[in-house]
Each structure stands twice: as C-alpha cells, then as structure tokens.
Scaffold this active site. Structure first.
Site, PDB file in Angstrom:
ATOM      1  N   ASP A  13      32.166   1.992 -25.072  1.00 52.92           N
ATOM      2  CA  ASP A  13      30.781   1.959 -25.884  1.00 52.92           C
ATOM      3  C   ASP A  13      31.450   2.546 -27.215  1.00 52.92           C
ATOM      4  O   ASP A  13      30.464   3.133 -27.847  1.00 52.92           O
ATOM      5  CB  ASP A  13      29.582   2.633 -25.550  1.00 52.92           C
ATOM      6  CG  ASP A  13      29.106   2.148 -23.949  1.00 52.92           C
ATOM      7  OD1 ASP A  13      29.076   0.929 -24.276  1.00 52.92           O
ATOM      8  OD2 ASP A  13      28.835   3.022 -23.223  1.00 52.92           O
ATOM      9  N   LYS A  16      33.472  -1.604 -29.655  1.00 52.25           N
ATOM     10  CA  LYS A  16      34.348  -2.884 -29.641  1.00 52.25           C
ATOM     11  C   LYS A  16      34.091  -4.067 -30.042  1.00 52.25           C
ATOM     12  O   LYS A  16      34.556  -4.880 -30.602  1.00 52.25           O
ATOM     13  CB  LYS A  16      35.075  -2.862 -28.072  1.00 52.25           C
ATOM     14  CG  LYS A  16      35.915  -1.706 -27.755  1.00 52.25           C
ATOM     15  CD  LYS A  16      35.999  -1.744 -26.057  1.00 52.25           C
ATOM     16  CE  LYS A  16      34.866  -1.650 -25.098  1.00 52.25           C
ATOM     17  NZ  LYS A  16      33.994  -0.528 -24.976  1.00 52.25           N
ATOM     18  N   GLY A  40      28.751  -3.927 -22.210  1.00 53.04           N
ATOM     19  CA  GLY A  40      27.742  -4.447 -23.282  1.00 53.04           C
ATOM     20  C   GLY A  40      28.200  -4.309 -24.605  1.00 53.04           C
ATOM     21  O   GLY A  40      28.505  -2.968 -24.851  1.00 53.04           O
ATOM     22  N   HIS A  41      28.459  -5.411 -25.299  1.00 51.93           N
ATOM     23  CA  HIS A  41      29.231  -5.215 -26.562  1.00 51.93           C
ATOM     24  C   HIS A  41      28.138  -5.770 -27.447  1.00 51.93           C
ATOM     25  O   HIS A  41      27.488  -6.825 -27.473  1.00 51.93           O
ATOM     26  CB  HIS A  41      30.371  -6.202 -26.498  1.00 51.93           C
ATOM     27  CG  HIS A  41      31.543  -5.785 -25.657  1.00 51.93           C
ATOM     28  ND1 HIS A  41      32.643  -6.249 -25.306  1.00 51.93           N
ATOM     29  CD2 HIS A  41      31.686  -4.532 -24.832  1.00 51.93           C
ATOM     30  CE1 HIS A  41      33.585  -5.647 -24.739  1.00 51.93           C
ATOM     31  NE2 HIS A  41      32.704  -4.618 -24.091  1.00 51.93           N
ATOM     32  N   GLN A 222      35.012  -1.890 -21.360  1.00 56.34           N
ATOM     33  CA  GLN A 222      35.065  -0.618 -20.952  1.00 56.34           C
ATOM     34  C   GLN A 222      36.053   0.432 -21.671  1.00 56.34           C
ATOM     35  O   GLN A 222      36.234   0.060 -23.009  1.00 56.34           O
ATOM     36  CB  GLN A 222      35.498  -0.416 -19.342  1.00 56.34           C
ATOM     37  CG  GLN A 222      34.504  -0.755 -18.288  1.00 56.34           C
ATOM     38  CD  GLN A 222      34.343  -2.388 -18.250  1.00 56.34           C
ATOM     39  OE1 GLN A 222      35.465  -2.986 -18.088  1.00 56.34           O
ATOM     40  NE2 GLN A 222      33.155  -3.014 -18.263  1.00 56.34           N
ATOM     41  N   PRO A 302      20.401   6.908 -21.057  1.00 52.33           N
ATOM     42  CA  PRO A 302      21.030   7.742 -22.098  1.00 52.33           C
ATOM     43  C   PRO A 302      22.527   8.005 -21.808  1.00 52.33           C
ATOM     44  O   PRO A 302      22.890   8.298 -20.570  1.00 52.33           O
ATOM     45  CB  PRO A 302      20.034   8.851 -21.942  1.00 52.33           C
ATOM     46  CG  PRO A 302      19.096   8.654 -20.910  1.00 52.33           C
ATOM     47  CD  PRO A 302      19.558   7.534 -20.149  1.00 52.33           C
TER      48      PRO A 302
END
Ligand code: GDP
Ligand code: IMO
Ligand code: MG
Length: 422
Positions: A13, A16, A40-41, A222, A302
């Site tokens: 996170d 990227k 998740g990008h 990742q 979170p």
C-alpha cells in the site's frame, strides 16, 4: 529497452497503483508477476477512483497488459474487473499465461479455516485464498489457467481435487463447502470459455517485446516485507514481491531489467498482524491514519501506521537493488509539528542499521529515532524547490540513507499531484 519494475519497499500500500499509472503513460506493456487479488491498487483520474486487485493498474494507460505465470487468478474477480472497465468504455488488451494457477472456492474456505486454527496468532490474511492456492501449486495439485480454459481437463481436475478438499475442509476443519463439484465446474467452465480469448505465452511475448525495444513495466503487488522468504515470516504473503520475483514470475532473465523503482511511503503502514517496530498506537497514529485515509483497499481494514523506518528501507534496498525511489504521501505528514524517523536498531549491546534478520531479534530490538522539524504544505508545490526547507531535508535524509536518488515525490492521489525531481 530493458524493463522497469515497480516495487513496494515496505508492507504494501505504498502507492504502487498511482506510480504505475503515472509512469504508465509511456509504457507499451504492463505486467503483473506475483500475488493475486489480495492486492488493492488505486488509480485516481479526475473524479474517477479505480481499484485494481488482479489486473495491472497500468491498464488505464498501457496498450497491452499481462498476467504472468507467478500470479494466482480468481476468475470470479477477473470477470468483475473486466466488467468494471467495460462500464467506463475502456478497451482491454489482455494476455494471461496458461501456467498461472487458479483460485477456487475451497481456497477461500481453507484460508479462513487456517486462520481460525491459528487462534490468537492469526496472520490477518485478506481471506482471498492466496496462501492455499500457492500451497497447492507447491504440492503440485493446483489447477492452472490452461486447465480452466479446457472443458475436459477442467472437469477431470475438479472431479479429482474436489473430494479431497471436501474431506479436508469438513473432517479436519469442520467447515462445510456449500457448492457441489458440478456447481463449481459449471461456474468455472463458463468463466474459462469467456477467458479463452486471453491465453498466450506471457514469457515469450514479454521477452520479445523487451528484445524489440518496447517499454515494459512490471507492477509488483504487496511489499518487500511481505515476501515469503525475506519478509516478517510467518506474517507474510505466499509469493515473492521483491524484484527477483519478476524473473521467476514472468519467465525471463534478470538481466532484462535495468530500472527498479522502489515505492516508499513517507511513513510506514501495515495491514494484518506481525511485527511493526515503529508502530504508533496513540493519538499521533490515529491522526496519521485519518489524514492518510489508511484503510485497506481490498478489505477495508484500518491500516496500522507508524514512523518511517530507515533500517527497513536500507534492507529493502539490499533485497531489491532499487535504482531510484518514488516517495509517496508526503502531503499526509503536512501539519505535524515534529516527525520521527527510525535510524537504527539495537539489541544485545549492538547497533544495527538494517532490519533485524530473525523474528526473535525483531521482538527484542530497541529502535533509535531521530527527530525532524515538521512542515506544512500549501498544496501548490510543483517543483522540489517549492517545498518547505524542512520537507526538503526530510527527503534528502531518506535519499542519503538509501543511497539512490528520489526521482518522484507524490503529494496527492492524482496524476497532477506529482513532482519529478531533476
Ligand atoms: P498500492 O497498493 O501500493 O497501490 O496502494 P493503495 O492504492 O492500496 O493505497 C494507497 C492510497 O493512497 C490510495 O488510496 C491512493 O489513491 C493514495 N495515494 C497515493 N499516493 C498518494 C499521495 O501522494 N498522497 C495521498 N494523500 N494519497 C496518495
Ligand atoms: P498491495 O498490492 C498490504 C497482507 C495481508 C496479511 C498478509 C497475508 O495492495 O500493496 P494474504 O491474503 O496475502 O495471504 O495475506 O499480507 N497483504 C497486504 N498488505 N497490501 C497488500 O497488497 C497486501 N496483500 C496482502 O494483510 O497481513
Ligand atoms: Mg494496496
């Protein structure tokens, strides 16, 4: 033209997606080489916020995107992502390697069941079945993309694997698998038929593109400290996000890569469990989480937040061979009176400027910090020299400690909120 790799230098996170999209303007090909839809990008273009889990986020710009052999594919997620792109009228030119492994519903169930078995020592996975799918690949019982797109082979494979998985889930873990083998076969066979058009030898095509001078970008998912070997094991993912993973994940030689961009978030975050020596659990941490909107792109959890960690970044440098750095989310630090940065670790009377190599040392180590003057940004900065002096000092310090230039500073999620440093 040798390839460019985008690598998360911390625990994922780092931004990227934004950087891939930014540099993707000039890319002919963008390639994913590991991981799956645990990623998740985020890419923000004007009012539109796109989240990519499986497709390379470079798809917004590049002419052609690839999913390499080292990726694990959940075809249900791939379908959704393709539909989302269709909705916005985006044409997709995609090639998927036949060797990539497929995630099935039993993998999701196993992921959850394994986590429950860990009791108080959960890994905090994304629950996407990633670990079990990679485990089956290593067991040599996995089902690959080449099987998914061949009705007969898919039927044979599902019929062989299903009874074993059902027994494992129900007898060992006490978890019921609600679909029958036929239902899973039918659903996946439909998906396979749809995706047949995408199959191609990614290794061959990417190598040919590199040899013919095309601009190829490899989008890591990742981050370095989630690497299965070199991360904070067992609190890691099941693939190799480090730059060496490109060679095995795509099927190419390491000497075809010359530009390795390390994405460094201006502070540190991690989702899920595991050691995090510079973690901030009090009010400063809460402020940082809110300002940075640090909530998981995939699971919404979170994110844990903490100060920047130089020994961690220096280790990341060693593991990846970054040739340059893109520093992201500097704007989030704006307004803090003082900033802290971890500069060394010590234990058993010794001081280290690398991240401890064993989990026991991580647990025992003490962190030494250096304090920096805070800064306030106006939001109008367009060049490095427009940044307040104390922000410049913060950047220069990171650059000096990592020993490679910071060529991009990101001050917001949008393409325009980016400074290129000469
Ligand atoms: P990735 O997994 O490395 O692609 O990163 P994520 O997309 O999961 O998380 C990064 C988040 O920060 C996303 O919501 C981005 O839109 C956002 N972002 C990226 N760069 C910046 C930046 O420089 N400043 C701010 N405030 N947000 C950013
Ligand atoms: P991007 O590409 C942050 C974390 C999970 C968990 C561990 C193992 O968006 O940076 P897994 O589901 O992979 O078995 O979970 O890895 N994790 C990530 N953390 N960003 C990611 O991807 C991640 N993908 C997995 O939270 O701690
Ligand atoms: Mg992410």
């Amino acid at each position: 033209m040798p390839g460019t790799v985008i690598i998360g230098s911390q625990w994922g996170d780092e931004g990227k997606g934004k950087v891939t999209d930014f540099y993707g303007e000039t890319a002919d090909l963008v390639v994913r080489y590991q991981g799956g839809n645990n990623a998740g990008h985020t890419v923000v273009v004007g009012d539109r916020k796109m989240k990519f889990h499986l497709l390379p986020s470079g798809i917004m710009r590049a002419k052609h995107v690839f999913i390499g052999a080292g990726v694990v594919i959940d075809p249900r997620v791939l379908k959704k992502e393709l539909e989302n792109l269709e909705k916005i009228g985006k044409e997709v030119h995609l090639t998927i390697d036949p060797r990539a492994h497929i995630i099935f519903p039993w993998h999701n169930l196993e992921d959850g069941a394994q986590e429950n078995e860990h009791g108080g020592e959960k890994i905090g996975t994304t629950g996407r079945g990633i670990g079990p799918a990679y485990a089956d690949k290593c067991y040599r019982t996995g089902i690959r993309f080449e099987d998914l797109i061949n009705e007969k082979r898919l039927k044979q494979k599902v019929e062989k694997v299903y009874p074993f998985k059902k027994k494992l889930l129900e007898k060992t873990f006490g978890v019921k698998i609600k679909e029958t083998a036929d239902e899973i076969f039918n659903q996946y066979n439909e998906l396979g038929k749809e995706f047949l058009q995408y199959v191609g030898d990614v290794s061959l095509e990417v190598n040919e593109a590199l040899d013919s001078g095309k601009n190829v970008m490899f989008e890591g998912a990742q981050g370095t400290f989630l690497d299965n070997d070199f991360g904070t094991y067992p609190y890691v993912t099941s693939s190799h996000p480090i730059s060496g993973g490109v060679a095995t994940g795509v099927g190419m030689a390491i000497n075809k890569i010359s530009r390795i961009i390390g994405i460094v978030k201006a502070y540190t975050t991690r989702v899920g469990e595991g050691p995090f020596p510079t973690e901030l659990t009090g009010r400063v941490g809460d402020d940082l989480r809110e300002k940075g909107q640090e909530y998981g792109t995939t699971t919404g959890r979170p994110r844990r937040v903490g100060w920047l960690d130089i020994p961690l970044l220096r280790t990341s440098m060693r593991l990846n061979g970054f040739t340059e750095i893109a520093l992201t989310k500097l704007d989030v630090l704006s307004g803090f009176e003082k900033l802290k940065v971890a500069i060394s670790y010590s234990h058993s009377g010794k001081t280290f400027d690398y991240f401890p190599y064993s989990m026991r040392s991580v647990e025992k180590a003490q962190v030494q910090y250096r304090e920096f003057e805070g800064f306030t940004l106006s939001g109008k900065e367009k060049k490095f020299k427009d940044l307040p002096k104390s922000a410049q000092n913060y950047i220069k310090f990171i650059e000096e400690k990592m020993g490679v230039p910071i060529k991009l500073v990101s001050l917001g999620p949008e393409r325009s909120q980016t400074i290129l440093v000469d």
